[in-house]
Design a protein around this motif. Structure first.
Motif, PDB file in Angstrom:
ATOM      1  N   THR A 190       0.814  -1.221   0.000  1.00 43.68           N
ATOM      2  CA  THR A 190       0.000   0.000   0.000  1.00 43.68           C
ATOM      3  C   THR A 190       0.845   1.268   0.000  1.00 43.68           C
ATOM      4  OG1 THR A 190      -0.123  -0.083   2.413  1.00 43.68           O
ATOM      5  CG2 THR A 190      -1.896  -1.146   1.188  1.00 43.68           C
ATOM      6  N   GLN A 191       2.081   1.197   0.469  1.00 48.99           N
ATOM      7  CA  GLN A 191       2.916   2.385   0.528  1.00 48.99           C
ATOM      8  C   GLN A 191       3.585   2.636  -0.826  1.00 48.99           C
ATOM      9  OE1 GLN A 191       2.745   4.268   3.264  1.00 48.99           O
ATOM     10  NE2 GLN A 191       1.279   2.711   3.956  1.00 48.99           N
ATOM     11  N   SER A 192       4.197   3.810  -0.978  1.00 51.76           N
ATOM     12  CA  SER A 192       4.863   4.160  -2.225  1.00 51.76           C
ATOM     13  C   SER A 192       5.981   3.163  -2.505  1.00 51.76           C
ATOM     14  CB  SER A 192       5.447   5.576  -2.130  1.00 51.76           C
ATOM     15  OG  SER A 192       4.415   6.515  -1.985  1.00 51.76           O
ATOM     16  N   SER A 282      -2.503   5.566  -3.669  1.00 51.19           N
ATOM     17  CA  SER A 282      -1.556   4.541  -3.260  1.00 51.19           C
ATOM     18  C   SER A 282      -1.254   3.599  -4.424  1.00 51.19           C
ATOM     19  CB  SER A 282      -2.119   3.733  -2.076  1.00 51.19           C
ATOM     20  OG  SER A 282      -3.258   2.968  -2.492  1.00 51.19           O
ATOM     21  N   LYS A 352      -1.542   9.652   0.609  1.00 50.28           N
ATOM     22  CA  LYS A 352      -1.979   8.818  -0.505  1.00 50.28           C
ATOM     23  C   LYS A 352      -3.380   8.260  -0.245  1.00 50.28           C
ATOM     24  CE  LYS A 352       1.851   8.966  -2.964  1.00 50.28           C
ATOM     25  NZ  LYS A 352       1.920   9.549  -4.319  1.00 50.28           N
ATOM     26  N   ASP A 354      -6.341   5.720  -0.644  1.00 50.99           N
ATOM     27  CA  ASP A 354      -6.457   4.280  -0.883  1.00 50.99           C
ATOM     28  C   ASP A 354      -7.926   3.906  -0.974  1.00 50.99           C
ATOM     29  OD1 ASP A 354      -4.879   1.572  -0.832  1.00 50.99           O
ATOM     30  OD2 ASP A 354      -6.574   1.285   0.534  1.00 50.99           O
TER      31      ASP A 354
END
Length: 470
Positions: A190-192, A282, A352, A354
Motif C-alpha cells: 500500500t505504501q509508495s 496509493s 496517498k 487508498d
C-alpha cells in the motif's frame, strides 16, 4: 512495376493492381467470416489489446510503475519523438509492406519496452529504458498507421463509428486487464513503491501474444463486406510514391485543420497519469483506478460510436452533434479537474488515497480520473470518425491516420518533457483544456466543408481523384 505489398504476393497473379470490378458474385452468408470487416477489425482490436493496451496500463501507473518518474518521462520523450516521425511515415510503409509485416514489426517493440523496466527494477539505469522507448516509437508508428487504415477503411462507410467503437472497446479492455495485473500483484504493497518483477513479466507475455496475433490480419484485397463489395480498391505502392504523397499532406487543408486535435489528443496523458493518478493514490489503488479509467474508455467509445452512426440520417449532422456533445462534456470534466487541481497547486497531496482505507475522500478524485478516461475515448473516436469520413480507401486513410498519429506523438513528446521540467500543474491543466477546446470548431468546420452526406458519391469522387499507379 511498383514494389508490391508483401502480403499480396500470390493474391493477384500477374497484376500490379486489383481489378476494381473483381467483386464476389453474391453477398457472403455470414458477417463472422474470417475475411469480414467485423472479424478483422476485432482482430486488430485484440492485437492492440495485447500491445498498446498493456502499454497504456503500464503508463497509467505513473512513471511506468516506478516511484521516480524521471526514467519513464525521458523514455516517453524518446518514444514520442520517434513516434512522431514514424507515425507520419507509417502510412507509406504500410502501403508498401502491407498489414502483416507492418504490424508484426511494430508489435515486437512493445515487448522490449516492458522488458527495459524489468531491467530498471534491478539496475536503476535509464539508458536502456530510454533507448527502448525510442525503438518503441518506431514500432508504435508502424502499428498505429496500420491500425488506423484497417479501422477506417475496412468497415462500410455508414458504420464506421460503430466499428471504431468496437475496436476501441476491445483495445481498452487491454487497459482494464492490464490495470488488474499491478492491482493484484501489488495488492499488499500500500505504501509508495515500484511495482514488482511479476508485473512487467505479465505485460511482456501479453505483448508477445499480440505480436503473434498480428500475423492473422488479412490484406485489404481479401476483405469482403456483407453486401459483397470489396472493402477498398487496392493499388500497390512504391517508396517514391509514398514519399511524395506524405509530403503533400502538409499542404492538404483537411490535415491542417486536424493538427490541433491531433496535437492535443495525447498531450494530457503525462498530466493525468503522473500528476493525478501518480500523485494522489496509493500503489495498489493506481492499478484499480486504471481498470476503471480504461473501462470508461469502453463506455465512451460505444456511446460516441452509436451517436455518430445512428443519431440522424445526415452524416454531416451526426458529426456536428457528436462534436457538440464531446465539447460540452469535455468542458465540464476539465472544469472539475481544475477544481481538484487547486487543492494541490504545489504538486504535493497530503497523503496517498487508498480505495479501502480513505473512505469518502477517495470518491471525488476517483470519479474525476474515471471521467478523464471517458473523455479521452470520446474525443479520439470522434477524431478517427472524422478522418474516416474524408475518404474510403485504405491507401489514403493509411496516410491520413499516419499524419494524425505523427502530429499526436510530436505533441506527446513535448508533453512528457513539460512534466519532466516540473511545469506548474495548474498551467499543465489549462494548456490541456485549451488544446481540446480549440479543436472543436476546427473539426466542425472540416465536417461542414469536407464530409459528404451522399457516401457513394463521396467514395466515387475519392477514387476519381487518386493518381493511378504507373
Amino acid at each position: 512495376m511498383a514494389f508490391g505489398a508483401v502480403e499480396a504476393a500470390g493474391t493477384l497473379v500477374g497484376s500490379g493492381t486489383a481489378d476494381a470490378g473483381d467483386e464476389p458474385k453474391s453477398p457472403p452468408t455470414s458477417r463472422f467470416r474470417y475475411n469480414s470487416p467485423l472479424v478483422q477489425v476485432s482482430l486488430i482490436g485484440l492485437v492492440c489489446f495485447c500491445c498498446p493496451g498493456m502499454f497504456n496500463a503500464l503508463s497509467g501507473m505513473g512513471g511506468g510503475g516506478q516511484v521516480d518518474h524521471d526514467a519513464a518521462n525521458n523514455a516517453n520523450t524518446a518514444l514520442y519523438t520517434t513516434f512522431a516521425i514514424f507515425g507520419l511515415l507509417g502510412g507509406g510503409i504500410y502501403n508498401v509492406l502491407g498489414p502483416r509485416l507492418t504490424l508484426f514489426a511494430g508489435c515486437s517493440t512493445y515487448i522490449l519496452y516492458a522488458g527495459s523496466f524489468l531491467y530498471y527494477n534491478h539496475h536503476s539505469q535509464q539508458t536502456f529504458v530510454i533507448v527502448s522507448g525510442g525503438i518503441l516509437g518506431v514500432g508504435a508508428g508502424l502499428l498505429w498507421a496500420g491500425q488506423g487504415a484497417i479501422m477506417t477503411s475496412y468497415p462500410p462507410p455508414s458504420r464506421k463509428g460503430t466499428y471504431i467503437s468496437i475496436f476501441w472497446s476491445i483495445f481498452n479492455l487491454g487497459g482494464v486487464i492490464g490495470g488488474l495485473i499491478p492491482f493484484v500483484l501489488n495488492y499488499h504493497r500500500t505504501q509508495s513503491a515500484s511495482v514488482n518483477d511479476g508485473t512487467y513479466i505479465a505485460f511482456m507475455c501479453f505483448m508477445s501474444a499480440g505480436t503473434l496475433l498480428s500475423l492473422a490480419i488479412l490484406p485489404p484485397s481479401r476483405i469482403i463486406r456483407d453486401d459483397g463489395s470489396r472493402a477498398t480498391v487496392v493499388t500497390y505502392s512504391s517508396v517514391s510514391t509514398e514519399g511524395l504523397e506524405i509530403l503533400k499532406l502538409f499542404a492538404n487543408w483537411k490535415m491542417l485543420l486536424i493538427i490541433p486535435a491531433a496535437w492535443g489528443s495525447n498531450f494530457f496523458y503525462s498530466y493525468q497519469f503522473n500528476n493525478v493518478n501518480g500523485i494522489i493514490f496509493s500503489l495498489r489503488t493506481k492499478g484499480l483506478n486504471n481498470v476503471f479509467y480504461w473501462g470508461a474508455q469502453m463506455i465512451g467509445s460505444l456511446a460516441i460510436g452509436y451517436l455518430l452512426d445512428f443519431s440522424f440520417r445526415s452524416r454531416r449532422k451526426r458529426g456536428l452533434v457528436g462534436i457538440s456533445v464531446v465539447a460540452v462534456l469535455g468542458t465540464g470534466i476539465w472544469a472539475g479537474g481544475l477544481a481538484n487541481q487547486l487543492r494541490y497547486t504545489d504538486g504535493k497531496w497530503p497523503y496517498k488515497l487508498d480505495f479501502k482505507d480513505s473512505g469518502s475522500s477517495y470518491a471525488g478524485p476517483f470519479v474525476l480520473y474515471f471521467s478523464y478516461g471517458l473523455l479521452d475515448a470520446m474525443f479520439q473516436s470522434l477524431c478517427y470518425w472524422v478522418i474516416g469520413a474524408l475518404a474510403d480507401d485504405s491507401e489514403t486513410l493509411s496516410r491520413y491516420s499516419g499524419f494524425y498519429k505523427g502530429v499526436q506523438s510530436a505533441g506527446a513528446a513535448i508533453a512528457w518533457q513539460v512534466d519532466e521540467h516540473k511545469t506548474p500543474l495548474v498551467s499543465q491543466l489549462i494548456v490541456n483544456w485549451a488544446l481540446t477546446s480549440i479543436s472543436y470548431p476546427l473539426l466542425a468546420f472540416l465536417i461542414v466543408m469536407a464530409v459528404k452526406d451522399d457516401v457513394s458519391a463521396a467514395r466515387g469522387k475519392d477514387l476519381e481523384e487518386k493518381t493511378p499507379e504507373p
